[in-house]
Design a protein around this motif. Structure first.
Motif, PDB file in Angstrom:
ATOM      1  N   THR A  74       0.842  -1.182   0.000  1.00 51.56           N
ATOM      2  CA  THR A  74       0.000   0.000   0.000  1.00 51.56           C
ATOM      3  C   THR A  74       0.882   1.240   0.000  1.00 51.56           C
ATOM      4  O   THR A  74       1.981   1.243   0.543  1.00 51.56           O
ATOM      5  CB  THR A  74      -0.895   0.028   1.243  1.00 51.56           C
ATOM      6  N   ASP A 183      -8.987  -3.921  -9.362  1.00 47.64           N
ATOM      7  CA  ASP A 183      -8.310  -3.379  -8.181  1.00 47.64           C
ATOM      8  C   ASP A 183      -8.598  -4.258  -6.968  1.00 47.64           C
ATOM      9  O   ASP A 183      -9.681  -4.815  -6.844  1.00 47.64           O
ATOM     10  CB  ASP A 183      -8.806  -1.954  -7.923  1.00 47.64           C
ATOM     11  N   GLU A 184      -7.617  -4.352  -6.076  1.00 42.27           N
ATOM     12  CA  GLU A 184      -7.763  -5.148  -4.850  1.00 42.27           C
ATOM     13  C   GLU A 184      -8.178  -6.584  -5.172  1.00 42.27           C
ATOM     14  O   GLU A 184      -9.110  -7.135  -4.592  1.00 42.27           O
ATOM     15  CB  GLU A 184      -8.782  -4.493  -3.899  1.00 42.27           C
ATOM     16  N   SER A 230      -2.958  -5.599  -6.439  1.00 36.36           N
ATOM     17  CA  SER A 230      -3.294  -5.897  -5.055  1.00 36.36           C
ATOM     18  C   SER A 230      -2.137  -5.476  -4.164  1.00 36.36           C
ATOM     19  O   SER A 230      -0.992  -5.359  -4.620  1.00 36.36           O
ATOM     20  CB  SER A 230      -3.574  -7.384  -4.858  1.00 36.36           C
ATOM     21  N   MET A 390      -9.817  -0.259   2.193  1.00 34.31           N
ATOM     22  CA  MET A 390      -9.869  -0.936   0.904  1.00 34.31           C
ATOM     23  C   MET A 390      -9.502  -0.003  -0.236  1.00 34.31           C
ATOM     24  O   MET A 390     -10.291   0.289  -1.131  1.00 34.31           O
ATOM     25  CB  MET A 390     -11.267  -1.511   0.683  1.00 34.31           C
ATOM     26  N   GLY A 391      -8.260   0.512  -0.193  1.00 36.72           N
ATOM     27  CA  GLY A 391      -7.761   1.266  -1.317  1.00 36.72           C
ATOM     28  C   GLY A 391      -8.169   2.717  -1.380  1.00 36.72           C
ATOM     29  O   GLY A 391      -7.615   3.473  -2.168  1.00 36.72           O
ATOM     30  N   GLN A 422      -3.985  -4.311   4.917  1.00 37.03           N
ATOM     31  CA  GLN A 422      -4.686  -3.202   4.291  1.00 37.03           C
ATOM     32  C   GLN A 422      -4.813  -2.026   5.256  1.00 37.03           C
ATOM     33  O   GLN A 422      -4.624  -0.869   4.876  1.00 37.03           O
ATOM     34  CB  GLN A 422      -6.079  -3.649   3.835  1.00 37.03           C
TER      35      GLN A 422
END
Length: 452
Positions: A74, A183-184, A230, A390-391, A422
């Motif tokens: 991340t 994504d993710e 991810s 979550m992003g 995360q």
């Protein structure tokens, strides 16, 4: 917390990968934004150079049509990786007689992430003629025929699964899908949402094979390209083999040690009497929270992850009623501006004391105001549920995980390792911090589960 042991990039050798003469403006191993054609350069206006991870994947992302799976920490700037793939497609279309006959699909696990990317990409790509649409559970579109005439669609797995079930009845549309961005992708491991994403990816692979094998018609379009990103996928090679064809899909497995902003991690164990319920233990941690914030935040923005909506409200209420944050006159003024726009009275009162909360039970307008204010550094402490991990781009200097247990259909369970990664990955604000801090508050007997 066990992590994959790696000293760097497991799937590529940076020094042995040849660079054609077309690359210009490099400084060391970092690639310059000047390498991008001038017409597309504004897409990357936030920086002058790509970071180490972005620079690494640039060869395959910008100068080939390979499908890719990238697992990177991340805070690595994965959004720019998607943007490189979109620029690649637009560059190819510049001199193509099929300009305009294309679709790009972005799939993210939560609506908030779609909304964030929609706001960003609409401003960046619509000046280039890319019509953009957000298609989530908040929209009424149910089939291909309901989709707007646009080039970039941002959607969730559940919505795209519903829309694409009858894809064979609209072959002309699917033939125009040139790029799919997932994504993710690690949510494949989620027992509830994983099967939906699995169905979506399998369907897109079927469409991919159909387009490639569709006789003369397929000659007018390139094969569909799939990019999956991810922060916590452990089996990147297996994902790459599944997402695309083995000979056209490559992968990058980038270790946590390469994270641009390092994170200092701490695990704090607290005694829990055997007769104490998990709910009561979580409530008791509220009395420890202020001390942790004072010790580790350095007066910078802090995110407190709580297991439930009620827990976010309880933690914020305790901080406001039992303690007092030191706010400067400028902070008070900024918080007053935000509070005056909120609909929720409790949230408004707590925000004026420097503490906010965020969960799906708030109105969309209130959630957006809180997100924007925290992103701008106006809210000192924000209590939230794990959905914000979550992003969604809400980095903090300090991240606190208040209790590591969550409610499931099988009772109370420890957070999955991917969820922990995360959440702590929100620590460290790019362009503001040189490091971030993550603190895990858990039961003393569970400390061994989270070695740092």
């Amino acid at each position: 917390m066990s992590t994959e042991q790696s000293t760097g990039f497991s799937s590529r050798n940076w020094t042995s990968h040849p660079r054609p003469e077309r690359y210009v403006g490099r400084q060391g191993d970092l690639r310059s934004v000047e390498e991008i054609a001038p017409v597309f350069r504004h897409v990357f206006h936030e920086f002058r150079q790509f970071n180490e991870i972005q620079s690494l994947v640039m060869d395959d992302m910008l100068y080939t049509d390979k499908s890719l799976v990238v697992s990177a920490p991340t805070g690595s700037g994965k959004t720019a990786i998607f943007e490189l793939a979109m620029v690649r497609l637009l560059m190819k279309l510049e001199d193509s007689r099929y300009e305009g006959d294309y679709r790009m699909i972005y799939i993210a696990p939560i609506k908030a992430l779609c909304a964030e990317k929609f706001a960003d990409w609409k401003g960046k790509f619509e000046p280039l003629g890319v019509k953009t649409a957000e298609v989530t559970g908040d929209t009424e579109m149910k089939d291909f025929w309901d989709l707007p005439d646009c080039n970039l669609i941002l959607t969730t797995p559940e919505k795209w699964n519903s829309i694409t079930r009858r894809w064979r009845q609209n072959v002309n549309f699917v033939r125009m899908i040139r790029l799919v961005m997932i994504d993710e992708v690690h949510i494949l491991n989620d027992q509830y949402r994983g099967p939906v994403l699995e169905a979506v990816v399998s369907r897109m692979r079927s469409i991919h094979r159909f387009v490639e094998g569709d006789g003369g018609e397929s000659a007018v379009v390139d094969p569909m390209r799939i990019i999956a990103l991810s922060a916590t996928a452990p089996n990147v090679a297996d994902l790459a083999a599944w997402v695309g064809e083995a000979n056209t899909t490559c992968f990058y497995n980038i270790s946590e040690s390469r994270r641009p902003i390092k994170i200092d991690k701490h695990v704090l164990g607290y005694y829990c009497d055997p007769s104490t319920s998990p709910f009561r233990f979580d409530m008791n941690l509220n009395y420890k929270l202020f001390e942790v914030i004072c010790k580790y935040s350095s007066g910078r923005p802090s995110l407190v992850f709580c297991s439930t909506r009620k827990a976010t409200e309880s933690a914020s209420k305790h901080l406001v009623e039992q303690h007092s944050l030191r706010l400067t006159p400028d902070q008070v003024s900024a918080l007053q501006v935000v509070a005056n726009q909120l609909q929720n009275g409790d949230l408004k009162r707590r925000l004026l004391a420097g503490v906010g909360y965020h969960h799906a039970g708030l109105s969309i307008a209130d959630r957006q105001l809180i997100e924007d204010a925290f992103r701008a550094g106006r809210i000192p402490v924000l209590c939230c549920t794990s959905g914000l991990a979550m992003g969604v781009n809400l980095p903090a200097h300090l991240v606190i995980i208040k209790s590591t247990q969550m409610y499931t259909d099988y009772g109370m369970e420890e957070y999955p390792e991917s969820s922990i990664f995360q959440m702590i990955g929100r620590a460290g604000r790019p362009q503001f911090d040189t490091f971030g801090v993550a603190v895990i508050m858990t039961q003393r007997e569970n400390v061994h589960l989270y070695p740092m």
